[in-house]
Each structure stands twice: as C-alpha cells, then as structure tokens.
Design an enzyme around this catalytic site. Structure first.
Site, PDB file in Angstrom:
ATOM      1  N   ARG A   8       0.440  -1.050  -0.118  1.00  0.00           N
ATOM      2  CA  ARG A   8       0.139   0.254  -0.204  1.00  0.00           C
ATOM      3  C   ARG A   8       1.045   1.214  -0.286  1.00  0.00           C
ATOM      4  O   ARG A   8       2.382   1.501   0.480  1.00  0.00           O
ATOM      5  CB  ARG A   8      -0.942   0.261   1.391  1.00  0.00           C
ATOM      6  CG  ARG A   8      -0.373   0.426   2.415  1.00  0.00           C
ATOM      7  CD  ARG A   8      -0.760   0.384   3.893  1.00  0.00           C
ATOM      8  NE  ARG A   8      -0.884   0.446   4.809  1.00  0.00           N
ATOM      9  CZ  ARG A   8      -1.657   1.081   5.657  1.00  0.00           C
ATOM     10  NH1 ARG A   8      -2.490   0.422   6.297  1.00  0.00           N
ATOM     11  NH2 ARG A   8      -1.439   2.179   6.834  1.00  0.00           N
TER      12      ARG A   8
ATOM     13  N   CYS B 267       3.334   8.130  -5.378  1.00  0.00           N
ATOM     14  CA  CYS B 267       4.222   9.384  -5.251  1.00  0.00           C
ATOM     15  C   CYS B 267       2.936  10.882  -5.479  1.00  0.00           C
ATOM     16  O   CYS B 267       1.676  11.156  -6.640  1.00  0.00           O
ATOM     17  CB  CYS B 267       4.914  10.701  -6.391  1.00  0.00           C
ATOM     18  SG  CYS B 267       5.675  12.033  -5.951  1.00  0.00           S
TER      19      CYS B 267
ATOM     20  N   ASN C  90      -6.220   6.935   3.441  1.00  0.00           N
ATOM     21  CA  ASN C  90      -6.360   6.371   4.389  1.00  0.00           C
ATOM     22  C   ASN C  90      -4.841   6.588   4.915  1.00  0.00           C
ATOM     23  O   ASN C  90      -4.048   6.675   4.236  1.00  0.00           O
ATOM     24  CB  ASN C  90      -5.869   4.533   4.334  1.00  0.00           C
ATOM     25  CG  ASN C  90      -6.048   4.230   6.122  1.00  0.00           C
ATOM     26  OD1 ASN C  90      -7.166   3.821   6.458  1.00  0.00           O
ATOM     27  ND2 ASN C  90      -5.109   3.018   6.035  1.00  0.00           N
ATOM     28  N   GLU C  91      -4.628   7.316   5.965  1.00  0.00           N
ATOM     29  CA  GLU C  91      -3.766   7.492   7.193  1.00  0.00           C
ATOM     30  C   GLU C  91      -2.478   7.871   6.012  1.00  0.00           C
ATOM     31  O   GLU C  91      -1.281   8.155   6.248  1.00  0.00           O
ATOM     32  CB  GLU C  91      -2.896   6.502   7.493  1.00  0.00           C
ATOM     33  CG  GLU C  91      -3.766   6.016   8.444  1.00  0.00           C
ATOM     34  CD  GLU C  91      -3.052   4.427   9.483  1.00  0.00           C
ATOM     35  OE1 GLU C  91      -3.343   4.115  10.302  1.00  0.00           O
ATOM     36  OE2 GLU C  91      -1.913   3.995   8.469  1.00  0.00           O
TER      37      GLU C  91
ATOM     38  N   CYS D   9       7.591  11.474  -1.140  1.00  0.00           N
ATOM     39  CA  CYS D   9       8.457  11.311  -1.825  1.00  0.00           C
ATOM     40  C   CYS D   9       9.569  11.880  -2.572  1.00  0.00           C
ATOM     41  O   CYS D   9       9.407  13.574  -2.173  1.00  0.00           O
ATOM     42  CB  CYS D   9       7.607  10.794  -3.442  1.00  0.00           C
ATOM     43  SG  CYS D   9       8.106  10.666  -4.849  1.00  0.00           S
TER      44      CYS D   9
ATOM     45  N   CYS E 275      10.704  12.579  -5.403  1.00  0.00           N
ATOM     46  CA  CYS E 275      11.002  11.965  -6.855  1.00  0.00           C
ATOM     47  C   CYS E 275      10.999  13.636  -7.869  1.00  0.00           C
ATOM     48  O   CYS E 275      11.038  14.668  -7.808  1.00  0.00           O
ATOM     49  CB  CYS E 275      10.336  11.777  -7.734  1.00  0.00           C
ATOM     50  SG  CYS E 275       7.966  12.543  -7.768  1.00  0.00           S
TER      51      CYS E 275
ATOM     52  N   GLU F  83      -9.769   4.228  15.024  1.00  0.00           N
ATOM     53  CA  GLU F  83      -8.854   2.929  14.241  1.00  0.00           C
ATOM     54  C   GLU F  83      -8.233   2.290  15.331  1.00  0.00           C
ATOM     55  O   GLU F  83      -7.858   4.112  16.224  1.00  0.00           O
ATOM     56  CB  GLU F  83      -7.768   2.430  12.892  1.00  0.00           C
ATOM     57  CG  GLU F  83      -8.153   2.612  11.485  1.00  0.00           C
ATOM     58  CD  GLU F  83      -7.137   2.317  10.805  1.00  0.00           C
ATOM     59  OE1 GLU F  83      -6.536   1.648  11.036  1.00  0.00           O
ATOM     60  OE2 GLU F  83      -7.301   2.522   9.671  1.00  0.00           O
TER      61      GLU F  83
ATOM     62  N   GLU G  23      -1.617  -8.115   6.052  1.00  0.00           N
ATOM     63  CA  GLU G  23      -1.833  -7.889   7.238  1.00  0.00           C
ATOM     64  C   GLU G  23      -2.753  -8.780   7.790  1.00  0.00           C
ATOM     65  O   GLU G  23      -3.720  -8.917   8.354  1.00  0.00           O
ATOM     66  CB  GLU G  23      -2.497  -6.439   7.590  1.00  0.00           C
ATOM     67  CG  GLU G  23      -1.558  -5.616   7.297  1.00  0.00           C
ATOM     68  CD  GLU G  23      -2.566  -4.060   7.495  1.00  0.00           C
ATOM     69  OE1 GLU G  23      -1.962  -3.220   8.329  1.00  0.00           O
ATOM     70  OE2 GLU G  23      -3.455  -4.148   7.020  1.00  0.00           O
TER      71      GLU G  23
ATOM     72  N   HIS H 169      -2.600  -9.271  11.873  1.00  0.00           N
ATOM     73  CA  HIS H 169      -3.435  -7.432  12.349  1.00  0.00           C
ATOM     74  C   HIS H 169      -4.656  -7.989  13.259  1.00  0.00           C
ATOM     75  O   HIS H 169      -5.240  -8.793  12.323  1.00  0.00           O
ATOM     76  CB  HIS H 169      -3.213  -7.058  11.128  1.00  0.00           C
ATOM     77  CG  HIS H 169      -3.846  -5.680  11.790  1.00  0.00           C
ATOM     78  ND1 HIS H 169      -4.471  -5.216  12.841  1.00  0.00           N
ATOM     79  CD2 HIS H 169      -2.899  -3.936  12.065  1.00  0.00           C
ATOM     80  CE1 HIS H 169      -4.739  -4.171  13.614  1.00  0.00           C
ATOM     81  NE2 HIS H 169      -4.125  -2.993  12.635  1.00  0.00           N
TER      82      HIS H 169
END
Length: 661
Positions: free
Chosen positions: A115, A119, A153-154, A159, A161, A307, A355, A358
């Site tokens: 995941r 960029c 998500n989070e 990056c 580049c 979460e 995961e 998890h």
C-alpha cells in the site's frame, strides 16, 4: 451534518470498524450480519483498500458489489463510513503510470506490491484520485446508509522524485518570493550552496554529509501543505455530490509528516488511529496521550477514534497481545477524553495478505474466542453510554506541541541525538497523566489564558510570535515550565544570537543561556536539590530568576539548573536538563500545586484514570478506568451507566461511568 447529528442518527456512540467483505464469501457475510448485531456494531468503514475492484481498468467503474454490501449493512441497521480507496492504487495504475511511483531520498524508485506506493505530487495520481472520489460521491452521495465520508487512509507518504522537485520549487516561490530571500532563509552562503536559478533547487535527497537544515525544514512544510491540498481536492469533489461530513483518519505516531493543527481545520469531523507502542500501563497512558492530542486538534468539536486494534500492542520488533479487559479499558480511555465512540481495524481478521496477523474484532479463531467475547462486552458497554454523545472535556493544563519544532529536531547536525521530540512530548504528558490531571495540547501561538499551567517540553524552534505569546501568558498570570534547548532557533532555523532562548521568552523566564553542554550517553549529573540531570545541560545565568537547583560538578558548579521567575502576575520556570523520571514527576507535582490544579477525582490510587465529560445542560459524568487487579472503592455511591445501578466501587480491570447532577 456534524458529529452530533451522526450520533443522533446512531442513537448514541459509534461502535464498529473497517469492514472488508470483498475478502470473503456469502456464507461469511451472513455470519457477519448476525455477529455485528450481537456485538452492537452500528458503524462500518467500507472501501478503504478496494480501488482494484472499484476500477478494474482505467475509467471503467464497477459498483455493483459495493451496492450490495452497503444495502446489506443498511438493512441490518449499520450505517456506513465510505472511504475513497486512494491509499492503495491497483497494479494497472502503476504499470500505466510508472512515474507516479514513489522515489526514496537515495533515488530508488519503489515498485508496486504494497500500500502507499504512489507519489502524491504525480499529476496522474492526483487526477485518478479526484475522479475516484467524484465517481463514488455521485453514486452514493445521498444513500440512506451513508453517514460519513472517509478520504484516503493515514495520509503521510513522502517522495523525492522529479514531480516532487517541481512542486517543491513552486511552493518555495510562493513562500519566499525570490531566490535572494530563499538563499537568506537557508543560509546558503555556507558550504557554497548559493542558488542562482530555481532549477538548481532540489528536495533534500541523499548527499555526502549533512543536509541544509533550512531546506529540510521547508521540505517538511511543503509536504504538509501538499498532503492537505490532495485531501482538499478529494473533499471538494465529494462535496459537489454529497452533503455528508468528510474526514480522513489522522495517524498520530512517533513520526509526523503533516501539520496536524492545519490538517484538522480542514476536516468536518476529526478522526484518528491509535496503536499502543508498549504494553501494560504504558499502553493506557499512550491511549490517553493520543486521545488528548486528537481532542485538542478538534478544537472543541467532537472527534472519533477511527482505528484501534483489539489485540495489537507494538513493542519494538514484536507485536504483543492485549491482556484481558484491555479492549474495554482502552476504548473507555478514548471515550472518556471526548471520542464519540470507538472503531477498530478491522471487523474480521484476514486469512491472507500482508496484514494476516493484524488483530480484528472477529479473530481467526472465530466468535467462540476471548477476543470476540470481549468485543461484544465492549460493544454492549458503549451502547449503554449513549447519553454521553455530544458532551465535552475541559482541561486546565496544556502541553505545547508545534510541528515546526518537531521537524527542527529532525535536521542533521544537532549537538545531541538525545533531543527526541516525540519522547519528550510523551514524557511530559505521562507525568501529568500519572497525577490524574486531564491535559490539552496547544500550539505556542494559541490563546493560552484558560490554562493555569502550560508545559513547553521541546520548543527547540520557536517563532517570535510564539515567544511573545508565552511572555504575555506569564505576565497575565499563567505558570509556564520551559524545558532545555528551548528557543534556540527561529522559524527559519537560524540560531538566536545574543543568548538563548528568544528575547521575549528570556524576559518571561528571567534567564540567559550562554552555552549548551550535551551529556554523554548514560551520564548523570547531580543537582543541588538531590535530583539528577541526563542528556543535556546548559551554562546559564539568572537575569532576575530565582535559582531553585544548581549543578554541582565541573565548570557548571553553582550554575542554575532549575529557575523560577516572576513576571506580572505569573511565573516562568526553566529546566536546563532532563530530570530522571521520578524527579521530573515531583517537579510536575510541585507546579500543579503552585497552579492550584487538582486531579479530576482526588484520592484515587495510582493506576486508576478519571476524566469528566460535561454536557451543555450542566450534566456531567466521571469516567473511571481501573487498571489495577483489585476493586477500588468510590468516595461515595453513584449511578453507574455501565451497570445501570448504584456503584460503590470500580471493579478490578474494569470501569465505571458515574452520572452526576
């Protein structure tokens, strides 16, 4: 729609978690429906990592499977937090747009297989993310099951580049205006780094030795703004088709790639993720640290724990399990500090994939397991706390938190690796948590007059505006504790000349630091009051401050180590070293006494948390969490929402929510 309207719709606090039905078949879905009702789940986050299914090839969307699951959840009484899946681009995207893959500082371009492999500055990625958000919003924007939008998500992937380099230069032009101003800000006269064209300016990639500190700090600021801009694009695409609130789950770990104060202001509802980094009582303290930070970021608005793990405690290179009762206690810890419920990652533990191990609400062992039984007990408890929805938490003590100061302590070339921002911030909060005092976090430039005590644990970088604000806070009657290595640099990372810290803060503290003297690893230096300093020491002189403790060794003998200064109606305290834990706790206790700050419920033993939530109509609730192995008697019997009856004690390893008039 506000958080309050969501909790009104739920009939109380939120309980549930990430739901990934695409990993399972119809037999499991039917069991999920039954188990969710048993566990009192009323909110499910869906679609977080579903890009490959939602858009199997560029421009062709498939929503039929998602339609079925959202309708099924709705039929079962579960409302939906619908995510945009942009944190995990599908394989076809990275094959079609290899320039959108992230590049490390050493030039290594990452490949697809995890995941967050993108960029954020790549035009192809940003365009695809906007289109996905718009397509989802157009289809589901007014769906009766939809309560909340969950963008990405989070956020936090960086990056280095060429796309990033181009975006960084545009940002620098907007910030500094000219190359002359940039050269001055970065101090490029040193090491022959003066830039004569914008094309010469690059991100702080891997290089021979120390990177330019001004360049490094600006790169962090740039990325924070870029992350927020990417979020805004998706949020605004959603708002075109939907009036439901939009959020993203903030990640509050020991690293920080975004200005959380700025990011939180963009969210309709502030949500965050928390996973403990140590077991036992430390895990409970970590949950409180996280919850107090998130509540403070929300700025008086309700917030939601998006979460947590049912059975996940990170401990170095190990992932430990939680002890019996900790699912409930950690959940209560967040709700006590203002969360409008508690969600988990994830509903059902994956049987394959990255995961697999998890933890989840339904573990590999299935519903006939300790974990699911505790999840069910926790869901039942949360359901009984419905009347807390919309109530708030107040604090009379603040710990200062500034992302610029955090990033400043991450640059190359500092005198000591012991100046760790997160550890210092966490330690200040823990000392206050141990006393039973509820804590806010605040920025040095925030209005601070409502706090009786302000602790500034790691302000290596301090703006002129922040320094003046702290001076004014003390002059107006506040009590301020500033800790070592404070105000050494301004907002450009330029060293303060004429002595540290910033002039306005020196006035508040009545001291002037002339020389910093880092200590060796494991070195301890005795102070005249019997305490010990570690990590750092300073040669300073009083300019009006009273010396409360002095160094007793070497060239610092008799030099002030702990001082107190009166200014106006307040006091400015300065601590020029890091005290041992016990000594630091004693100092914090002394300051609380000076400030007249009492614990939420005086007289409780160590290991029992107490926080108060207040309703606009004057009602209040004491939330007590007992981390001890024995019951703790209450000062007086009270109605307990957890049991529905009169409580005389808090059960061992349990909690109580006491309704007060």
């Amino acid at each position: 729609m506000t958080t309050r309207s969501i909790t009104d719709r739920l009939g109380g606090l939120a309980f549930g978690g990430d739901y990934n039905p695409e990993q399972w078949d119809e037999t499991v879905w039917k069991e999920d429906d039954t188990l969710m009702r048993r566990a009192r789940v009323n909110l499910a986050t869906v679609g977080v990592f579903s890009w490959a299914l939602l858009e199997p090839e560029e421009g062709r969307y498939d929503f039929a499977w998602l339609d079925a699951h959202i309708d099924r959840l709705h039929a079962g009484g579960v409302v939906v937090d619908l995510a945009t899946p942009t944190a995990s681009p599908p394989p076809w995207f990275t094959l079609a747009h290899p320039d959108a893959l992230a590049v490390r500082p050493d030039g290594t371009r990452l490949t697809h297989g995890s995941r967050d492999t993108y960029c954020l500055t790549a035009p192809a990625y940003r365009g695809a993310a906007r289109r996905m958000a718009a397509a989802l919003a157009e289809r589901y924007g007014d769906h009766p099951a939809l309560a909340l939008w969950h963008v990405h998500n989070e956020y936090g992937t960086l990056c280095w580049c060429d796309h990033t380099a181009a975006a960084f230069r545009l940002w620098l032009r907007a910030r500094h205006g000219s190359l002359d101003t940039l050269n001055q800000a970065w101090g490029t006269a040193f090491w022959s780094q003066r830039y004569t064209s914008w094309e010469q300016v690059l991100p702080p990639r891997a290089t021979q030795w120390h990177k330019n500190p001004g360049q490094t700090l600006d790169f962090r600021r740039f990325w924070s703004d870029e992350i927020i801009a990417a979020f805004r694009e998706q949020r605004d695409a959603i708002r075109t088709h939907s009036d439901r609130p939009v959020t993203t789950n903030l990640m509050l770990p020991a690293y920080q790639n975004v200005d959380l104060w700025a990011f939180a202001r963009e969210l309709d509802i502030v949500t965050s993720d928390q996973y403990p980094s140590a077991p036992g009582l430390d895990a409970a303290a970590d949950a409180a640290f996280h919850a107090d930070r998130t509540r403070s970021l929300a700025g008086g608005r309700p917030w939601l724990l998006m979460e947590q793990g049912t059975n996940t405690v990170y401990d170095g290179d190990r992932v430990l399990g939680k002890e019996p009762g900790e699912i409930l206690r950690h959940t209560l810890g967040h709700i006590a500090r203002g969360s409008e419920g508690a969600l988990f990652f994830q509903w059902r533990q994956s049987r394959a994939g990255a995961e697999t191990w998890h933890s989840a609400m339904v573990p590999h062992a299935g519903p006939d397991s300790r974990i699911f039984r505790e999840v069910t007990q926790t869901g039942e408890a949360v359901a009984r706390l419905a009347e807390l929805a919309g109530s708030t938490v107040t604090a009379s003590v603040a710990v200062l938190h500034d992302p610029d100061a955090w990033w400043a302590l991450g640059v190359d070339g500092l005198p000591s690796a012991g100046l760790d921002y997160h550890t210092t911030l966490l330690r200040a909060h823990r000392a206050l948590w141990d006393t039973g005092v509820t804590v806010d976090f605040a920025h040095p430039e925030h209005e601070l007059s409502r706090y009786r005590l302000v602790v500034a644990p790691a302000l290596f970088l301090l703006s002129d505006a922040g320094a003046e604000n702290l001076r004014r806070y003390v002059a107006d009657g506040g009590i301020l504790l500033v800790q070592h290595a404070a105000g050494y640099v301004d907002e450009r990372m330029h060293a303060r000349l004429g002595g540290y810290p910033a002039a306005a803060l020196r006035e508040a503290l009545g001291i002037r630091v002339e020389e910093y003297r880092p200590l060796r690893q494991e070195e301890r230096i005795a102070l005249s009051n019997g305490s010990y300093g570690t990590v750092w020491s300073e040669s300073l002189r009083s300019e009006g401050a009273q010396t409360l403790a002095a160094y007793t060794r070497g060239m610092l003998t008799d030099s002030p180590a702990l001082t107190r200064n009166g200014l106006g109606n307040g006091q400015g305290w300065y601590l020029s070293t890091r005290l041992d834990d016990a000594d630091y706790g004693a100092l914090v206790g002394r300051l609380l006494k000076e400030a007249g700050v009492e614990p939420e419920l005086p007289g409780l033993p160590a290991g029992v948390e107490a926080v108060t939530r207040h309703a606009p109509d004057g009602r209040r609730w004491h939330i007590l969490i007992n981390h001890r192995d024995e019951a703790v008697p209450l000062p007086a019997p009270a109605h307990d929402l957890m049991t529905g009856g009169l409580a005389h004690e808090v059960p061992p390893g349990g909690g109580a929510v006491l309704r007060r008039p």
